[in-house]
Design an enzyme around this catalytic site. Sequence first.
Site, PDB file in Angstrom:
ATOM      1  N   LYS A  29       4.912  10.635  16.403  1.00  0.00           N
ATOM      2  CA  LYS A  29       3.555  10.720  16.998  1.00  0.00           C
ATOM      3  C   LYS A  29       3.232  10.058  18.473  1.00  0.00           C
ATOM      4  O   LYS A  29       4.102   8.948  18.574  1.00  0.00           O
ATOM      5  CB  LYS A  29       2.421   9.908  16.137  1.00  0.00           C
ATOM      6  CG  LYS A  29       2.231  10.802  14.689  1.00  0.00           C
ATOM      7  CD  LYS A  29       1.100  10.170  14.063  1.00  0.00           C
ATOM      8  CE  LYS A  29       0.573  10.829  12.754  1.00  0.00           C
ATOM      9  NZ  LYS A  29      -0.195   9.977  11.810  1.00  0.00           N
TER      10      LYS A  29
ATOM     11  N   LYS B 286       0.992  -1.413  -0.055  1.00  0.00           N
ATOM     12  CA  LYS B 286       0.060  -0.114   0.080  1.00  0.00           C
ATOM     13  C   LYS B 286       0.925   1.303  -0.019  1.00  0.00           C
ATOM     14  O   LYS B 286       1.900   1.328   0.669  1.00  0.00           O
ATOM     15  CB  LYS B 286      -0.827   0.010   1.336  1.00  0.00           C
ATOM     16  CG  LYS B 286      -1.844   1.418   1.241  1.00  0.00           C
ATOM     17  CD  LYS B 286      -2.849   1.097   2.349  1.00  0.00           C
ATOM     18  CE  LYS B 286      -2.638   1.762   3.664  1.00  0.00           C
ATOM     19  NZ  LYS B 286      -3.529   1.663   4.659  1.00  0.00           N
TER      20      LYS B 286
HETATM   21  P1  NAD Z   1      -7.959  13.465  10.341  1.00  0.00           P
HETATM   22  O1  NAD Z   1      -7.067  14.435   9.989  1.00  0.00           O
HETATM   23  O2  NAD Z   1      -9.336  13.413   9.813  1.00  0.00           O
HETATM   24  O3  NAD Z   1      -8.340  13.566  11.729  1.00  0.00           O
HETATM   25  C1  NAD Z   1      -7.271  14.036  12.696  1.00  0.00           C
HETATM   26  C2  NAD Z   1      -7.673  13.892  14.378  1.00  0.00           C
HETATM   27  O4  NAD Z   1      -6.806  14.403  14.955  1.00  0.00           O
HETATM   28  C3  NAD Z   1      -9.090  15.003  14.454  1.00  0.00           C
HETATM   29  O5  NAD Z   1      -9.858  14.578  15.479  1.00  0.00           O
HETATM   30  C4  NAD Z   1      -8.081  16.114  15.012  1.00  0.00           C
HETATM   31  O6  NAD Z   1      -8.715  17.086  15.847  1.00  0.00           O
HETATM   32  C5  NAD Z   1      -7.216  15.506  15.942  1.00  0.00           C
HETATM   33  N1  NAD Z   1      -5.629  16.348  16.211  1.00  0.00           N
HETATM   34  C6  NAD Z   1      -4.900  16.738  15.064  1.00  0.00           C
HETATM   35  N2  NAD Z   1      -3.589  17.249  15.475  1.00  0.00           N
HETATM   36  C7  NAD Z   1      -3.905  17.086  16.988  1.00  0.00           C
HETATM   37  C8  NAD Z   1      -3.244  17.239  17.807  1.00  0.00           C
HETATM   38  N3  NAD Z   1      -1.915  17.804  17.909  1.00  0.00           N
HETATM   39  N4  NAD Z   1      -3.386  16.753  19.416  1.00  0.00           N
HETATM   40  C9  NAD Z   1      -4.494  16.127  19.337  1.00  0.00           C
HETATM   41  N5  NAD Z   1      -5.398  15.896  18.353  1.00  0.00           N
HETATM   42  C10 NAD Z   1      -5.197  16.252  17.190  1.00  0.00           C
HETATM   43  O7  NAD Z   1      -7.196  12.001  10.561  1.00  0.00           O
HETATM   44  P2  NAD Z   1      -7.916  10.545  10.530  1.00  0.00           P
HETATM   45  O8  NAD Z   1      -8.135   9.899   8.986  1.00  0.00           O
HETATM   46  O9  NAD Z   1      -9.028  10.522  11.289  1.00  0.00           O
HETATM   47  O10 NAD Z   1      -6.716   9.801  11.183  1.00  0.00           O
HETATM   48  C11 NAD Z   1      -6.439   9.987  12.317  1.00  0.00           C
HETATM   49  C12 NAD Z   1      -4.875   9.358  12.947  1.00  0.00           C
HETATM   50  O11 NAD Z   1      -5.082   8.090  12.808  1.00  0.00           O
HETATM   51  C13 NAD Z   1      -3.943   9.736  11.959  1.00  0.00           C
HETATM   52  O12 NAD Z   1      -2.664  10.250  12.733  1.00  0.00           O
HETATM   53  C14 NAD Z   1      -3.545   8.705  11.172  1.00  0.00           C
HETATM   54  O13 NAD Z   1      -2.298   8.764  10.503  1.00  0.00           O
HETATM   55  C15 NAD Z   1      -4.032   7.526  11.831  1.00  0.00           C
HETATM   56  N6  NAD Z   1      -4.235   6.334  11.195  1.00  0.00           N
HETATM   57  C16 NAD Z   1      -3.787   5.149  11.705  1.00  0.00           C
HETATM   58  C17 NAD Z   1      -3.976   4.020  11.226  1.00  0.00           C
HETATM   59  C18 NAD Z   1      -3.398   2.598  11.857  1.00  0.00           C
HETATM   60  O14 NAD Z   1      -3.644   1.579  11.287  1.00  0.00           O
HETATM   61  N7  NAD Z   1      -3.049   2.634  12.929  1.00  0.00           N
HETATM   62  C19 NAD Z   1      -4.500   4.141   9.914  1.00  0.00           C
HETATM   63  C20 NAD Z   1      -5.345   5.015   9.406  1.00  0.00           C
HETATM   64  C21 NAD Z   1      -4.989   6.396  10.118  1.00  0.00           C
END
Ligand code: NAD
Length: 321
Positions: free
Chosen positions: A226, A67
Amino acid sequence: MWIVPEATVARLITPEMAFEAVEATFAAMAREDAYNFPVIREAIGHADALYGFKSGFDRAGLHLGLKSGGYWPDNEQKGLTNHQSTVFLFDADTGQCKAAMGGNALTALRTAAASAVSIKHLARADARVLGIIGAGHQSAFQMRAAVQQRSFDKVVGWNLHPETLSRLADTAEELGLPFEAVSLDTLGQEADVIISITSSFAPILNADQVRPGTHLACMGTDTRGKQEVDPALLVRATVFTDEIAQSTSIGEAQHAVAEGILTKDAITEIGAVINGAHPGRRSDDEITLFDGTGVALQDLSAAASVLDLAIAEGVATEAAL
Ligand code: NAD
């Protein structure tokens, strides 16, 4: 090769398909039938984006591929989701490209499925209150998948940017559950299961804000730097993950390991629990924490299920490379 566009993947994939693929993948990884290659993920110095590759091979299922994509924080203002990815599947016998498929819906459902698998295997059976930290794109998928695993009767939520909490309120309403926006202290006091799904680079939740018996699924931390929770919480908790190598390098455990307060040996891959090699939760007072870093094999197995369905339904397009 086959091409399955994003909209077709989004129409075909179901939470159940994603759950089944992800649970089987974690089990195959713990049996050492499947492994992920080292992740490449870089800040590219343009558009504030993180871009990379996740790849792997499942010898049992013959899923081989990658991916590619990442996270573009300003996409939402352009009407696009911040996460953008594409999955490529390869024929394990010939190395030929088998399929190119949209990976956005797939990522959301396979990520939600991972925390749901952790809830199934690690949360207390009597868990009633679901806490969600984060209200971005993934959060709604997380809530929908989580409520399939326990009889939750309430959802509590917190987000750094309160203006987007309506996403959690709307999703809870769709699921017929009451929702309350709360402080982090209240969230920790009330929630039996906590999912964190943010883009945070600093701890949000402190160790002393979490009650004994809580199950946490920390899903946001998938990159070096992160962080969503206090490293001391990983010492208080029994820590599980999808893959130890990712957990200690790009997952939530990277910080506790770097501080020398958690060792790799203290982390268990959830596949061992699924396979019955580890008991999982041992008492109602234990705090369990799943460090969900997101592995390539989740994407490949879910994509392979969707590809089979797309071919069967005649909605995959064949193209010469
Ligand atoms: P998004 O951009 O739609 O939402 C981000 C969220 O994080 C929002 O709730 C925002 O308010 C909050 N946020 C942003 N900056 C912040 C900070 N400094 N402190 C606290 N909160 C903060 O993103 P998304 O698509 O919902 O993804 C959220 C997270 O999940 C991302 O970091 C992404 O990389 C991660 N993710 C992880 C996996 C996995 O398999 N573990 C898969 C997909 C996404």
